[in-house]
Design a protein around this motif. Structure first.
Motif, short mmCIF file in Angstrom:
data_model
loop_
_atom_site.label_atom_id
_atom_site.label_comp_id
_atom_site.label_asym_id
_atom_site.label_seq_id
_atom_site.Cartn_x
_atom_site.Cartn_y
_atom_site.Cartn_z
N GLN A 118 0.85 -1.18 0.00
CA GLN A 118 0.00 0.00 0.00
C GLN A 118 0.89 1.24 0.00
O GLN A 118 1.82 1.35 0.78
N THR B 223 4.39 -7.08 12.64
CA THR B 223 3.56 -7.98 13.45
C THR B 223 3.41 -9.31 12.74
O THR B 223 3.26 -9.37 11.52
N LYS C 136 8.75 -2.82 17.02
CA LYS C 136 8.55 -1.44 16.61
C LYS C 136 9.89 -0.72 16.46
O LYS C 136 10.85 -1.03 17.17
N ARG D 253 7.03 -0.77 12.18
CA ARG D 253 6.29 -1.78 12.94
C ARG D 253 6.19 -3.07 12.14
O ARG D 253 5.99 -3.04 10.93
N GLU E 49 5.15 -8.62 18.05
CA GLU E 49 5.21 -7.27 17.51
C GLU E 49 6.58 -6.66 17.78
O GLU E 49 7.12 -6.79 18.88
N SER F 174 2.13 -6.59 3.39
CA SER F 174 1.60 -7.70 4.16
C SER F 174 1.53 -8.98 3.34
O SER F 174 1.38 -8.96 2.12
N ALA G 280 2.82 -8.63 8.70
CA ALA G 280 2.40 -7.28 8.32
C ALA G 280 3.49 -6.29 8.70
O ALA G 280 4.00 -6.32 9.83
N LEU G 281 3.87 -5.43 7.76
CA LEU G 281 4.89 -4.42 7.98
C LEU G 281 4.29 -3.04 7.77
O LEU G 281 3.45 -2.85 6.89
N GLU G 282 4.77 -2.07 8.54
CA GLU G 282 4.32 -0.68 8.40
C GLU G 282 5.54 0.24 8.43
O GLU G 282 6.47 0.03 9.20
N GLY G 283 5.50 1.25 7.58
CA GLY G 283 6.56 2.27 7.59
C GLY G 283 7.92 1.74 7.24
O GLY G 283 8.90 1.97 7.96
N LYS H 198 4.21 2.34 2.78
CA LYS H 198 3.37 2.57 3.94
C LYS H 198 2.99 1.28 4.64
O LYS H 198 3.10 1.15 5.86
N GLN H 199 2.54 0.29 3.86
CA GLN H 199 2.17 -1.00 4.41
C GLN H 199 2.54 -2.11 3.44
O GLN H 199 2.40 -1.94 2.23
#
Length: 265
Positions: free
Chosen positions: A194, A254, A261, A252, A259, A220, A225-228, A217-218
């Protein structure tokens, strides 16, 4: 005719002559710039221009030029030869408030890459754009790619339409590119991105020195799931040698009940 009228007529004639000469000056400058770039390639450079066929005109010009994109870091001989592209362009030399001239262009991959691009994008020339030459002699161009929809052997790749902006000023090249979504699906796998963006700011496009960054941004899969996520590289030249530094960061991650960060990778 009084003196004031004569002066006014002379001034008007000068302005008209100057405006009429602008397309000619712009046409000559475009031709000279392209010829210099094609005639003076940098040995070992990442970008090489060749086979320039430029047709100069007073109000408009057009032509084609072959561009080779290659990486000095590639290990196999085929990759070192680089990606072969043919650029077709048209330039309108009449000045506008935005700059000296306006242009449109398309890029067509050559060789084996041509069939691969056609399979992915559904057309031979997927990349196109338009822009202008600024009054400071820089180049600014918007560009876009169509959506990707590829299905083969039970695997599906889909990418939303993407767009970007290119700026060229002397040896400096800056590029920003982004797409909203990309996903790949197979029988036992699903991967989704994303808001992915790529930025490039080279202070010397021929030597490949400058900064490159990838931001997502995301991202998965079914399990993760990865963010940033960001990957940034900086390349500088010192005493004739290139030094590169890579910086990775993940805001982040998960998976299952786990999790993590703010990680520097």
């Amino acid at each position: 005719m009084n003196l004031a009228s004569k002066i006014g007529c002379a001034a008007a004639a000068t302005v008209v002559a100057g405006v009429a000469a602008l397309p000619y000056m712009s046409s000559r400058e475009v031709a000279r710039t392209l010829q210099d770039m094609a005639a003076k390639p940098v040995k070992g450079g990442n970008v090489v221009l060749s086979h320039l066929a430029h047709k100069a005109g007073w109000l408009s010009s057009e032509g084609t030029v072959d561009v080779t994109l290659r990486s000095r870091c590639a290990e196999d001989e085929e990759a070192q030869q680089g990606l072969q592209l043919r650029v077709q362009y048209q330039v309108q030399h009449w000045p506008t408030p935005a700059g000296l001239s306006a242009f449109t262009w398309t890029v067509t991959p050559q060789g084996e890459a041509a069939e691969a691009f056609k399979a992915v994008f559904g057309q031979a020339s997927p990349l196109s754009g338009d822009g202008h030459v600024t009054w400071a002699r820089g180049i600014q161009s918007a560009m876009q790619l169509p959506a990707v929809a590829l299905s083969r052997g039970g695997e599906v790749l889909e990418v939303s339409p993407s767009h970007g902006r290119l700026t060229v000023a002397g040896r400096r090249v800056a590029l920003e590119w982004e797409t909203e979504q990309a996903q790949m699906r197979a029988r036992d796998m699903a991967f989704k991105l994303q808001a992915m963006s790529i930025s490039l700011d080279l202070d010397n496009w021929q030597r490949g020195t400058g900064d490159v960054a990838l931001h997502i941004k995301q991202a998965s899969t079914r399990e993760l799931a990865l963010e940033g996520l960001s990957v940034e590289t900086s390349t500088r030249e010192h005493n004739g040698k290139l030094d590169s530094m890579i910086r990775n960061h993940l805001a982040r991650a998960t998976w299952g009940q786990q999790e993590l960060k703010d990680m520097a990778l």
